[in-house]
Design a protein around this motif. Structure first.
Motif, PDB file in Angstrom:
ATOM      1  N   ILE A 183     -25.256  67.745  25.506  1.00 55.13           N
ATOM      2  CA  ILE A 183     -25.463  66.397  24.687  1.00 55.13           C
ATOM      3  C   ILE A 183     -26.625  66.795  23.713  1.00 55.13           C
ATOM      4  N   SER A 184     -26.529  65.950  22.591  1.00 51.03           N
ATOM      5  CA  SER A 184     -27.701  65.869  21.442  1.00 51.03           C
ATOM      6  C   SER A 184     -28.832  65.158  22.271  1.00 51.03           C
ATOM      7  N   ASP A 185     -29.808  65.081  21.626  1.00 52.70           N
ATOM      8  CA  ASP A 185     -30.989  64.353  21.809  1.00 52.70           C
ATOM      9  C   ASP A 185     -30.624  62.849  21.795  1.00 52.70           C
ATOM     10  N   GLN A 186     -29.942  62.699  20.489  1.00 54.96           N
ATOM     11  CA  GLN A 186     -29.518  61.372  20.218  1.00 54.96           C
ATOM     12  C   GLN A 186     -28.579  60.605  21.218  1.00 54.96           C
ATOM     13  N   ASP A 187     -27.668  61.466  21.627  1.00 54.02           N
ATOM     14  CA  ASP A 187     -26.711  60.774  22.729  1.00 54.02           C
ATOM     15  C   ASP A 187     -27.451  60.778  23.935  1.00 54.02           C
ATOM     16  N   ALA A 188     -28.522  61.648  24.191  1.00 61.98           N
ATOM     17  CA  ALA A 188     -29.260  61.579  25.560  1.00 61.98           C
ATOM     18  C   ALA A 188     -29.950  60.167  25.505  1.00 61.98           C
ATOM     19  N   GLN A 189     -30.454  59.973  24.298  1.00 66.29           N
ATOM     20  CA  GLN A 189     -31.331  58.687  24.337  1.00 66.29           C
ATOM     21  C   GLN A 189     -30.306  57.305  24.262  1.00 66.29           C
ATOM     22  N   LYS A 190     -29.067  57.559  23.697  1.00 66.89           N
ATOM     23  CA  LYS A 190     -28.337  56.454  23.894  1.00 66.89           C
ATOM     24  C   LYS A 190     -28.044  56.181  25.307  1.00 66.89           C
ATOM     25  N   ILE A 191     -27.631  57.253  26.126  1.00 70.16           N
ATOM     26  CA  ILE A 191     -27.143  56.905  27.464  1.00 70.16           C
ATOM     27  C   ILE A 191     -28.604  56.384  28.246  1.00 70.16           C
ATOM     28  N   ALA A 192     -29.482  56.931  28.051  1.00 70.92           N
ATOM     29  CA  ALA A 192     -30.627  56.315  28.563  1.00 70.92           C
ATOM     30  C   ALA A 192     -30.920  54.957  28.314  1.00 70.92           C
ATOM     31  N   GLU A 193     -30.804  54.450  27.101  1.00 73.08           N
ATOM     32  CA  GLU A 193     -30.956  52.980  26.602  1.00 73.08           C
ATOM     33  C   GLU A 193     -29.804  52.297  27.389  1.00 73.08           C
ATOM     34  N   LYS A 194     -28.462  52.787  27.623  1.00 73.99           N
ATOM     35  CA  LYS A 194     -27.585  52.060  28.248  1.00 73.99           C
ATOM     36  C   LYS A 194     -28.000  51.750  29.856  1.00 73.99           C
ATOM     37  N   VAL A 195     -28.357  52.845  30.494  1.00 77.76           N
ATOM     38  CA  VAL A 195     -28.802  52.777  31.878  1.00 77.76           C
ATOM     39  C   VAL A 195     -30.005  52.008  32.075  1.00 77.76           C
ATOM     40  N   TRP A 196     -30.994  51.899  31.328  1.00 79.75           N
ATOM     41  CA  TRP A 196     -32.154  51.204  31.706  1.00 79.75           C
ATOM     42  C   TRP A 196     -31.920  49.859  31.194  1.00 79.75           C
ATOM     43  N   GLY A 197     -30.773  49.540  30.433  1.00 73.00           N
ATOM     44  CA  GLY A 197     -30.528  48.068  29.937  1.00 73.00           C
ATOM     45  C   GLY A 197     -29.277  47.615  30.813  1.00 73.00           C
ATOM     46  N   TYR A 198     -29.046  48.288  31.881  1.00 69.95           N
ATOM     47  CA  TYR A 198     -27.546  47.771  32.529  1.00 69.95           C
ATOM     48  C   TYR A 198     -28.202  46.863  33.506  1.00 69.95           C
ATOM     49  N   ASN A 199     -27.423  45.719  33.600  1.00 68.64           N
ATOM     50  CA  ASN A 199     -27.643  44.591  34.672  1.00 68.64           C
ATOM     51  C   ASN A 199     -26.039  44.443  35.215  1.00 68.64           C
ATOM     52  N   TYR A 200     -25.809  45.105  36.379  1.00 70.87           N
ATOM     53  CA  TYR A 200     -24.872  44.836  37.142  1.00 70.87           C
ATOM     54  C   TYR A 200     -24.639  43.140  37.697  1.00 70.87           C
ATOM     55  N   ARG A 201     -23.495  42.909  37.137  1.00 73.39           N
ATOM     56  CA  ARG A 201     -23.054  41.273  37.166  1.00 73.39           C
ATOM     57  C   ARG A 201     -24.365  40.318  37.418  1.00 73.39           C
ATOM     58  N   GLY A 202     -25.375  40.512  36.633  1.00 67.19           N
ATOM     59  CA  GLY A 202     -26.553  39.936  36.804  1.00 67.19           C
ATOM     60  C   GLY A 202     -27.183  39.752  38.032  1.00 67.19           C
TER      61      GLY A 202
END
Length: 241
Positions: free
Chosen positions: A135-154
């Motif tokens: 995956i590209s660096d840009q896609d890796a950054q997007k994945i990381a942002e999704k992971v760190w910003g994830y909130n499972y059911r609050g």
């Protein structure tokens, strides 16, 4: 016979198909995969593929995928094995042997036009293609942002995983209590007390086995005084003890 996987094809080509193949790029990729020869040229293999992915960004192709070019005035086109990013394993008439090269440099030097990549080699399906896809660096950054910003059911206090780890976990550490070590004080309170009283506690330390009822400060003071007296005595008497 089943074709090799992309990783196997690259490994086979880079260890066994390292000489010859001048002007025989399609044969080189066929042999890397163990495919049956069908088409007469790389451009024909591209045109007749039923599983092709047109793109000008060949660096985005899966690892080991066949990648294709056209070239003005060249009716045969070109094919090579994609590695990672801008790298490929290709035949080269100028070099006289297959080798790793830069895709962009190749295109700029010889005027090749990128066509895309295929999931087959002459309509023979390549097993596992895309499973090793980088995956590209840009896609890796997007994945990381999704992971760190994830909130499972609050469930994450603070709203997301980043805040949970940075703030909530830190709070748990500082608020930790161990009755065997620090009684009712949490870790933050204990370290704060040490920071405030540490120097005093050190100098006030007593160990009956070493210095009786004297604290450390008084003990060192007495040693210093005694050494001073001995030095003065030696100086005034002129004796060599």
């Amino acid at each position: 016979m089943a074709l090799r996987t992309p990783s196997e094809a690259v490994a086979y080509a880079t260890t066994h198909l390292t000489t010859g193949y001048n002007g025989m790029c399609l044969a080189h990729v066929q042999d890397a995969y163990g495919a049956v020869p069908v088409e007469p040229s790389a451009i024909s293999a591209w045109n007749n593929s039923k599983h092709k992915h047109p793109t000008a960004d060949l660096a985005s192709a899966p690892y080991g995928a066949p990648i294709y070019w056209s070239q003005p005035g060249n009716p045969y086109g070109h094919i090579a094995l994609h590695l990672d990013g801008d790298r490929m394993y290709t035949t080269d008439s100028a070099a006289g042997h297959p080798h790793e090269a830069s895709i962009s440099d190749w295109q700029n030097r010889y005027g090749y036009q990128p066509l895309g990549w295929t999931e087959d080699i002459e309509n023979q399906p390549i097993p596992g293609i895309g499973e090793d896809m980088a995956i590209s660096d840009q896609d890796a950054q997007k994945i990381a942002e999704k992971v760190w910003g994830y909130n499972y059911r609050g469930a994450a206090p603070g709203g997301n995983m980043f805040n949970l780890l940075v703030y909530e976990l830190a709070h748990l550490v500082w608020a930790y209590k161990n009755s065997k070590v620090n009684g009712d004080k949490d870790a933050y309170r204990l370290l704060t007390d040490i920071a405030k009283n540490g120097p005093h506690d050190t100098w006030a330390y007593k160990n009956s086995k070493v210095n009786g009822d004297d604290d450390a400060y008084k003990l060192l003071t007495e040693i210093h005084q005694q050494l001073g007296q001995i030095i003065n005595q030696m100086t005034t008497t002129g004796t060599d003890q």
